[in-house]
Design a protein around this motif. Structure first.
Motif, PDB file in Angstrom:
ATOM      1  N   GLU A 174      71.414  56.851  34.649  1.00  9.35           N
ATOM      2  CA  GLU A 174      71.825  56.482  36.001  1.00  9.35           C
ATOM      3  C   GLU A 174      71.754  54.962  36.177  1.00  9.35           C
ATOM      4  N   TYR A 175      72.722  54.441  36.944  1.00  7.98           N
ATOM      5  CA  TYR A 175      72.725  53.010  37.206  1.00  7.98           C
ATOM      6  C   TYR A 175      71.616  52.669  38.199  1.00  7.98           C
ATOM      7  N   ILE A 176      70.747  51.722  37.820  1.00 10.16           N
ATOM      8  CA  ILE A 176      69.612  51.359  38.653  1.00 10.16           C
ATOM      9  C   ILE A 176      70.061  50.662  39.928  1.00 10.16           C
ATOM     10  N   ASN A 177      71.132  49.874  39.831  1.00 13.88           N
ATOM     11  CA  ASN A 177      71.575  49.077  40.969  1.00 13.88           C
ATOM     12  C   ASN A 177      72.869  49.594  41.594  1.00 13.88           C
ATOM     13  N   GLU A 178      73.065  50.917  41.550  1.00 12.96           N
ATOM     14  CA  GLU A 178      74.313  51.463  42.062  1.00 12.96           C
ATOM     15  C   GLU A 178      74.452  51.338  43.578  1.00 12.96           C
ATOM     16  N   GLN A 179      73.374  51.041  44.280  1.00 12.62           N
ATOM     17  CA  GLN A 179      73.420  50.929  45.735  1.00 12.62           C
ATOM     18  C   GLN A 179      73.879  49.547  46.212  1.00 12.62           C
ATOM     19  N   VAL A 180      73.994  48.601  45.287  1.00 11.60           N
ATOM     20  CA  VAL A 180      74.378  47.244  45.673  1.00 11.60           C
ATOM     21  C   VAL A 180      75.529  46.755  44.804  1.00 11.60           C
ATOM     22  N   VAL A 181      76.219  45.742  45.310  1.00 15.87           N
ATOM     23  CA  VAL A 181      77.272  45.052  44.557  1.00 15.87           C
ATOM     24  C   VAL A 181      76.866  43.590  44.447  1.00 15.87           C
ATOM     25  N   LEU A 182      76.794  43.074  43.211  1.00 15.16           N
ATOM     26  CA  LEU A 182      76.523  41.664  42.969  1.00 15.16           C
ATOM     27  C   LEU A 182      77.872  40.966  42.787  1.00 15.16           C
ATOM     28  N   PHE A 183      78.130  39.924  43.534  1.00 18.54           N
ATOM     29  CA  PHE A 183      79.462  39.319  43.542  1.00 18.54           C
ATOM     30  C   PHE A 183      79.369  37.866  44.004  1.00 18.54           C
ATOM     31  N   GLY A 184      80.519  37.192  44.028  1.00 17.77           N
ATOM     32  CA  GLY A 184      80.654  35.886  44.645  1.00 17.77           C
ATOM     33  C   GLY A 184      79.749  34.798  44.118  1.00 17.77           C
ATOM     34  N   PRO A 185      79.722  34.529  42.795  1.00 21.58           N
ATOM     35  CA  PRO A 185      78.882  33.432  42.308  1.00 21.58           C
ATOM     36  C   PRO A 185      79.317  32.104  42.917  1.00 21.58           C
ATOM     37  N   TYR A 186      78.355  31.299  43.321  1.00 24.58           N
ATOM     38  CA  TYR A 186      78.689  30.029  43.970  1.00 24.58           C
ATOM     39  C   TYR A 186      77.973  28.834  43.366  1.00 24.58           C
ATOM     40  N   GLN A 187      77.075  29.038  42.436  1.00 14.87           N
ATOM     41  CA  GLN A 187      76.334  27.927  41.839  1.00 14.87           C
ATOM     42  C   GLN A 187      75.877  28.309  40.445  1.00 14.87           C
ATOM     43  N   GLN A 188      75.807  27.331  39.567  1.00  9.21           N
ATOM     44  CA  GLN A 188      75.172  27.535  38.268  1.00  9.21           C
ATOM     45  C   GLN A 188      73.834  26.805  38.287  1.00  9.21           C
ATOM     46  N   GLU A 189      72.771  27.511  38.018  1.00  8.20           N
ATOM     47  CA  GLU A 189      71.423  26.951  38.051  1.00  8.20           C
ATOM     48  C   GLU A 189      70.891  26.834  36.637  1.00  8.20           C
ATOM     49  N   THR A 190      69.926  25.959  36.444  1.00  7.25           N
ATOM     50  CA  THR A 190      69.317  25.753  35.138  1.00  7.25           C
ATOM     51  C   THR A 190      67.877  25.295  35.320  1.00  7.25           C
ATOM     52  N   TRP A 191      67.152  25.178  34.207  1.00  7.41           N
ATOM     53  CA  TRP A 191      65.768  24.701  34.250  1.00  7.41           C
ATOM     54  C   TRP A 191      65.726  23.196  34.037  1.00  7.41           C
ATOM     55  N   GLN A 192      64.702  22.579  34.575  1.00  8.40           N
ATOM     56  CA  GLN A 192      64.591  21.124  34.509  1.00  8.40           C
ATOM     57  C   GLN A 192      63.121  20.721  34.477  1.00  8.40           C
ATOM     58  N   ILE A 193      62.835  19.652  33.762  1.00  4.85           N
ATOM     59  CA  ILE A 193      61.493  19.052  33.758  1.00  4.85           C
ATOM     60  C   ILE A 193      61.578  17.659  34.376  1.00  4.85           C
ATOM     61  N   ALA A 194      60.617  17.325  35.209  1.00  4.84           N
ATOM     62  CA  ALA A 194      60.429  15.960  35.693  1.00  4.84           C
ATOM     63  C   ALA A 194      59.110  15.464  35.111  1.00  4.84           C
ATOM     64  N   TYR A 195      59.065  14.176  34.745  1.00 12.98           N
ATOM     65  CA  TYR A 195      57.850  13.663  34.124  1.00 12.98           C
ATOM     66  C   TYR A 195      57.478  12.297  34.693  1.00 12.98           C
ATOM     67  N   ASN A 196      56.245  11.927  34.478  1.00 14.61           N
ATOM     68  CA  ASN A 196      55.718  10.644  34.912  1.00 14.61           C
ATOM     69  C   ASN A 196      55.840   9.651  33.755  1.00 14.61           C
ATOM     70  N   PRO A 197      56.723   8.642  33.870  1.00 11.89           N
ATOM     71  CA  PRO A 197      56.915   7.704  32.752  1.00 11.89           C
ATOM     72  C   PRO A 197      55.689   6.846  32.457  1.00 11.89           C
ATOM     73  N   GLN A 198      54.734   6.823  33.369  1.00  9.22           N
ATOM     74  CA  GLN A 198      53.492   6.106  33.094  1.00  9.22           C
ATOM     75  C   GLN A 198      52.558   6.905  32.189  1.00  9.22           C
TER      76      GLN A 198
END
Length: 318
Positions: free
Chosen positions: A136-160
């Motif tokens: 059985e489909y686990i997510n059959e009660q919902v529809v995933l649609f309309g992508p509007y952004q591509q997200e990714t991972w990022q690191i910020a660092y202290n140059p000191q």
């Protein structure tokens, strides 16, 4: 007896409070299962589900909803000719719980409190068509649609503290802050056979992790790119830098973010998909990101059929 009476009074109070919280004014239109496209238009408002206290996507500022997902929700509602109404989502243990509680069924304590559409849902076909042990489909009660952004991972660092971040192996020697129980947490604590585990510091959210980097507790912070950009745009964090490293073995380094509706509300989904598609392709969404100092990437979904010129326009590139 007095204790029992106090208990009954408290129960009545909380039931009344709950009713006031979930009642949108019209008993007929407020029935979650009946919030179809036509009823939404007739009601004059769209209930947009966004995550609570989740900057820069959705949060309260001076008592008003703010953030990229809130602004996009407002523009969707305006294109439909209806009023925007925010539906705050308190995250549960996993995405499946969030979809059940806010899109198709409702929380057992507030079954009528549902969003018409939920924002910031990973647009993932494998997840959408996931099956249980019986097929059985686990997510059959919902529809995933309309992508509007591509997200990714990022690191910020202290140059000191660090000259640069070439690989995550550098965090064998430098402490790094992450939001607890997130993918960066699991990735770093298990990376390189656990050799980074002793340098990972846990915080409630990315904002708190940036407090730690300012205080010298950590040398870097890892989170979603928009979260990192949001913090780096603040004056108190201007001394920190974006890292350019990749994340080998992380599973998904980039992913599309879209929306979710109840599976029986396809007409609403078609309308929203067209509106969001126009906002993405016109470059309007990139402009929304740029206005708040965030980088924007077009979802992979559009890269499959848009020309290079169209993608450049959507990303605000000359």
């Amino acid at each position: 007896m007095k204790a029992l009476l106090r208990c009954l009074v408290m129960m009545l109070f909380f039931q009344t409070g709950m009713a006031q919280e979930v009642d949108d004014g019209d008993m007929l239109l407020n029935r979650p299962a009946e919030r179809t496209y036509d009823i939404i238009i007739e009601s004059g408002y769209l209930k947009v589900g966004v995550y609570q206290n989740f900057p820069p996507y959705s949060y309260l500022a001076n008592g008003e909803p703010q953030g990229i997902d809130v602004e996009l929700g407002k523009r969707i509602a305006a294109a439909m000719g209806v009023e925007f109404k925010v539906h705050w989502i308190v995250p549960d243990e996993n995405l499946g719980d969030d979809l059940r509680n806010n899109v198709w069924k409702g929380h057992y304590l507030a079954k009528r409190r549902l969003a018409d559409v939920m924002m910031r849902v990973p647009y993932d076909k494998q997840y959408a068509y996931m099956q249980d042990s019986t097929g059985e489909y686990i997510n059959e009660q919902v529809v995933l649609f309309g992508p509007y952004q591509q997200e990714t991972w990022q690191i910020a660092y202290n140059p000191q503290k660090m000259d640069s971040v070439e690989t995550i192996a550098m965090f064998q020697y430098h402490p790094i802050g992450v939001e607890i129980d997130t993918l960066p947490d699991f990735y770093l604590t298990s990376g390189l056979n656990g050799r980074l585990r002793g340098q990972v510091r846990h915080y409630t959210n990315v904002h708190e992790a940036f407090s730690a980097i300012r205080d010298g507790e950590v040398s870097a912070v890892m989170g979603m790119r928009a979260e990192i950009d949001h913090e780096l745009s603040k004056a108190e964090n201007s001394g920190f830098r974006q890292a350019g490293n990749a994340f080998p073995g992380i599973g998904k380094q980039v992913w599309d973010v879209g929306m979710a509706i109840k599976s029986t509300h396809r007409q609403l989904g078609y309308a929203l998909e067209e509106i969001v598609g126009n906002i993405v392709k016109s470059g309007e969404l990139e402009g929304m990101f740029a206005d708040v100092n965030l980088r924007y990437s077009v979802p992979q979904y559009y890269r499959a059929f848009l020309s290079e010129e169209a993608i450049a326009q959507a990303e605000g590139k000359p």
